[in-house]
Design a protein around this motif. Sequence first.
Motif, PDB file in Angstrom:
ATOM      1  N   TYR A 153       0.842  -1.192   0.000  1.00 41.41           N
ATOM      2  CA  TYR A 153       0.000   0.000   0.000  1.00 41.41           C
ATOM      3  C   TYR A 153       0.885   1.253   0.000  1.00 41.41           C
ATOM      4  N   VAL A 154       0.600   2.140  -0.957  1.00 30.49           N
ATOM      5  CA  VAL A 154       1.429   3.330  -1.166  1.00 30.49           C
ATOM      6  C   VAL A 154       0.625   4.552  -0.727  1.00 30.49           C
ATOM      7  N   MET A 155       0.859   4.988   0.490  1.00 32.92           N
ATOM      8  CA  MET A 155       0.094   6.118   1.037  1.00 32.92           C
ATOM      9  C   MET A 155       0.798   7.450   0.789  1.00 32.92           C
ATOM     10  N   ASN A 156       2.105   7.409   0.560  1.00 37.10           N
ATOM     11  CA  ASN A 156       2.854   8.660   0.456  1.00 37.10           C
ATOM     12  C   ASN A 156       2.551   9.444  -0.810  1.00 37.10           C
ATOM     13  N   HIS A 157       2.361   8.708  -1.908  1.00 35.92           N
ATOM     14  CA  HIS A 157       2.199   9.392  -3.187  1.00 35.92           C
ATOM     15  C   HIS A 157       1.271   8.591  -4.079  1.00 35.92           C
ATOM     16  N   SER A 158       0.750   9.250  -5.098  1.00 29.79           N
ATOM     17  CA  SER A 158      -0.015   8.542  -6.126  1.00 29.79           C
ATOM     18  C   SER A 158       0.711   8.730  -7.449  1.00 29.79           C
ATOM     19  N   ALA A 159       0.137   8.174  -8.485  1.00 34.74           N
ATOM     20  CA  ALA A 159       0.592   8.502  -9.835  1.00 34.74           C
ATOM     21  C   ALA A 159       0.117   9.910 -10.181  1.00 34.74           C
ATOM     22  N   ALA A 160       0.890  10.585 -11.027  1.00 33.71           N
ATOM     23  CA  ALA A 160       0.434  11.889 -11.526  1.00 33.71           C
ATOM     24  C   ALA A 160      -0.858  11.731 -12.325  1.00 33.71           C
ATOM     25  N   GLN A 161      -1.063  10.552 -12.894  1.00 31.23           N
ATOM     26  CA  GLN A 161      -2.285  10.296 -13.665  1.00 31.23           C
ATOM     27  C   GLN A 161      -3.473   9.913 -12.786  1.00 31.23           C
TER      28      GLN A 161
ATOM     29  N   ASN B 290      -5.772  20.723  -2.273  1.00 30.83           N
ATOM     30  CA  ASN B 290      -5.166  20.486  -0.964  1.00 30.83           C
ATOM     31  C   ASN B 290      -4.973  19.000  -0.647  1.00 30.83           C
ATOM     32  N   TRP B 291      -5.277  18.118  -1.614  1.00 30.59           N
ATOM     33  CA  TRP B 291      -4.945  16.699  -1.421  1.00 30.59           C
ATOM     34  C   TRP B 291      -3.444  16.473  -1.650  1.00 30.59           C
ATOM     35  N   TYR B 292      -2.840  17.383  -2.365  1.00 31.24           N
ATOM     36  CA  TYR B 292      -1.397  17.290  -2.640  1.00 31.24           C
ATOM     37  C   TYR B 292      -0.727  18.528  -2.056  1.00 31.24           C
ATOM     38  N   ILE B 293       0.570  18.643  -2.268  1.00 32.36           N
ATOM     39  CA  ILE B 293       1.323  19.725  -1.630  1.00 32.36           C
ATOM     40  C   ILE B 293       1.759  20.705  -2.720  1.00 32.36           C
ATOM     41  N   PHE B 294       1.079  21.823  -2.779  1.00 30.46           N
ATOM     42  CA  PHE B 294       1.365  22.826  -3.800  1.00 30.46           C
ATOM     43  C   PHE B 294       1.904  24.105  -3.161  1.00 30.46           C
ATOM     44  N   SER B 295       2.703  24.811  -3.935  1.00 30.46           N
ATOM     45  CA  SER B 295       3.181  26.124  -3.527  1.00 30.46           C
ATOM     46  C   SER B 295       3.064  27.039  -4.737  1.00 30.46           C
ATOM     47  N   THR B 296       2.541  28.230  -4.527  1.00 25.13           N
ATOM     48  CA  THR B 296       2.366  29.135  -5.669  1.00 25.13           C
ATOM     49  C   THR B 296       3.718  29.615  -6.195  1.00 25.13           C
ATOM     50  N   SER B 297       4.700  29.773  -5.299  1.00 23.81           N
ATOM     51  CA  SER B 297       6.054  30.113  -5.754  1.00 23.81           C
ATOM     52  C   SER B 297       6.968  28.921  -5.514  1.00 23.81           C
ATOM     53  N   ARG B 298       8.081  28.923  -6.190  1.00 22.63           N
ATOM     54  CA  ARG B 298       8.995  27.785  -6.075  1.00 22.63           C
ATOM     55  C   ARG B 298       9.733  27.836  -4.744  1.00 22.63           C
TER      56      ARG B 298
ATOM     57  N   PRO C  56       9.168  14.148  -4.329  1.00 17.62           N
ATOM     58  CA  PRO C  56      10.595  13.833  -4.181  1.00 17.62           C
ATOM     59  C   PRO C  56      11.057  12.592  -4.943  1.00 17.62           C
ATOM     60  N   PHE C  57      10.172  11.592  -5.132  1.00 15.50           N
ATOM     61  CA  PHE C  57      10.635  10.341  -5.742  1.00 15.50           C
ATOM     62  C   PHE C  57      10.706  10.414  -7.260  1.00 15.50           C
ATOM     63  N   TRP C  58       9.775  11.181  -7.839  1.00 12.12           N
ATOM     64  CA  TRP C  58       9.661  11.209  -9.295  1.00 12.12           C
ATOM     65  C   TRP C  58       8.616  12.265  -9.627  1.00 12.12           C
ATOM     66  N   ASP C  59       8.814  13.004 -10.718  1.00 13.91           N
ATOM     67  CA  ASP C  59       7.812  14.039 -11.011  1.00 13.91           C
ATOM     68  C   ASP C  59       6.454  13.437 -11.347  1.00 13.91           C
ATOM     69  N   GLN C  60       6.440  12.140 -11.660  1.00 16.33           N
ATOM     70  CA  GLN C  60       5.180  11.458 -11.941  1.00 16.33           C
ATOM     71  C   GLN C  60       4.594  10.761 -10.713  1.00 16.33           C
ATOM     72  N   MET C  61       5.175  11.008  -9.546  1.00 16.96           N
ATOM     73  CA  MET C  61       4.633  10.439  -8.305  1.00 16.96           C
ATOM     74  C   MET C  61       4.527  11.555  -7.256  1.00 16.96           C
ATOM     75  N   PRO C  62       3.502  12.409  -7.360  1.00 19.86           N
ATOM     76  CA  PRO C  62       3.342  13.515  -6.411  1.00 19.86           C
ATOM     77  C   PRO C  62       2.944  13.023  -5.025  1.00 19.86           C
ATOM     78  N   ASP C  63       3.533  13.638  -4.003  1.00 19.86           N
ATOM     79  CA  ASP C  63       3.202  13.284  -2.619  1.00 19.86           C
ATOM     80  C   ASP C  63       1.820  13.799  -2.238  1.00 19.86           C
ATOM     81  N   PHE C  64       1.082  12.949  -1.543  1.00 15.49           N
ATOM     82  CA  PHE C  64      -0.175  13.399  -0.943  1.00 15.49           C
ATOM     83  C   PHE C  64       0.123  14.379   0.192  1.00 15.49           C
TER      84      PHE C  64
END
Length: 541
Positions: free
Chosen positions: A149-157, A174-182, A205-213
């Motif tokens: 079970y992968v709770m940390n991140h999902s697929a970008a898709q 707000n299900w993922y971690i976004f920032s308006t500035s870098r 952190p793991f892959w741009d196609q695996m965003p952290d929840f």
Amino acid sequence: MPAHPTRRIALSTLLALLALTACGGGGGGGTTGPLPTFDTSTVVAADPGSNLSADWRRGPFAEIFVRGYQDSNGDGIGDLQGLISRLDYLRDLGVTGIWLMPVTRSQDGDHGYAVKDYRDIEPAYGSLADLDALVAAAHARGIGVVLDYVMNHSAAQHPAFVNANSGNSNAYRNWYIFSTSRPSGWSIYGGDPWRAGNEGWYFAPFWDQMPDFNLKNQTVVDWHQDNLRFWLNRGVDGFRFDAVGNLVENGPSAWENQPENFTLMGNIRQMVNGSYANRFLVCEGPSAPLQFAPACGSAFAFGHQYDLVSAAKGDTAAIGRVASYFDTAPSSMSSMLSNHDGFAGDRAMDQFNGNEAQYRLAAATYLLQPGTPFIYYGEEIGMRGAQSLSGDPKLRTPMSWTSSNTGSGGFTSGTPFRALSANVASNNVQSQLATSNSLLSWYKAVIAVRQAQPALRMGSHAGAAAAGTTLSFQRETTGQRAVVMINYGTGSALISAGGLPANGVLTSVFPPSGTNANIDAVGNVSVTVPAQSVQVFVVPI
Ligand SMILES: [Ca+2]
Ligand SMILES: [Ca+2]
């Protein structure tokens, strides 16, 4: 100190990106048309019960990469029906549980850790009905089924991220971690975890196609618990939790093993144990295994596997660490020689460079120690990695069922999805079943003595001592003490043990040809153990 989990995805990343390019799409870009939906319904606990033995969780377990285990329909990809057809083999090996690397629908089309749907099976592997059939067939053989079970991140898709990344005002933002500035100042596993998304930057952190929840969002945590109940209600026996060190981040210098991670896992454990009988949870927390064990119930004994290998090669310092490991580590640790991740080490046969005598000693050591031993699929026949591959794919080759004469190692009637193990011709199930004293027969014999002797299966740990290239330790449960003596050296050695019933007799239970030993009047015994061999005794107490 193990290297970092990011290496787990390095090559898989390339493969998945190639696949994405071929599909003409990616998860980081914008979307057109209606946004996708997904199942967010509440799942109420409804335990179908467990017919497994009370101590099935003590293992041993087999770690199975379904894609690589057995293909049933000739498409070259292992599947759930294929695994079902191999359950008799796993029962005969003696395992009481199997951990399946992710079988949920994935974006990566390989390892499965980029989950696209948390409540459905990867189509290449089969259907939910196939999963139900697998669970029933495993249970009929006394084997529990544990899902990754992968709770940390999902697929970008994943639809949740497609929604979240559609813009600042989306309800799932707000299900993922976004920032308006870098954000600046971040470095995780040597890379910047912030990726360019729509109207901001997202954390992956793991892959741009695996965003952290965003696991500080209780709605997300609740949804994950609903997903877990979805599987538990089907009769699944537990979970292996991926990357639990990475669940919650509190800043550029506080992104690993944060206090919230232990709380999250403790709450899940409480939910599972409170609503479901006889389940098993184990965490992957490579940099803090001892800390995660109590929170999760069990955690993989990362670090110990290196010492097991070095000890078997005669490294006296490593033998000392193997002896003392369970002096402090809880008996709930899950032990292993290797797994599907390169950061945990090569396939064991590659680490031993073909030295099967050492290999057998390492296997016997952890199969007889406390803890729940996990056997990486094919380890019991000494599978090597693929000669033509590197990184994680090298470790995840099709199971070697027969010699390579057919070109598929018995894995498929079609073309295997990946190169075969380098030693499929010599180390395969068919040939080892036909050979007495094969590595497979060694595994079966050691597992059998573990399962037959209560002190070895569930006993405490006591009296561990390293001396030169020898190790002895004792296990004890009500009415029985077991004594294990291992000589890693290349000459015979006298191994001593103490604290035993005075004037008692140690009954030899392994190897079959072993002889009994007499305990002296003060409870000591000394046994001459041949070079590179294992002796196991029991005595009533
Ligand atoms: Ca298939
Ligand atoms: Ca995280």
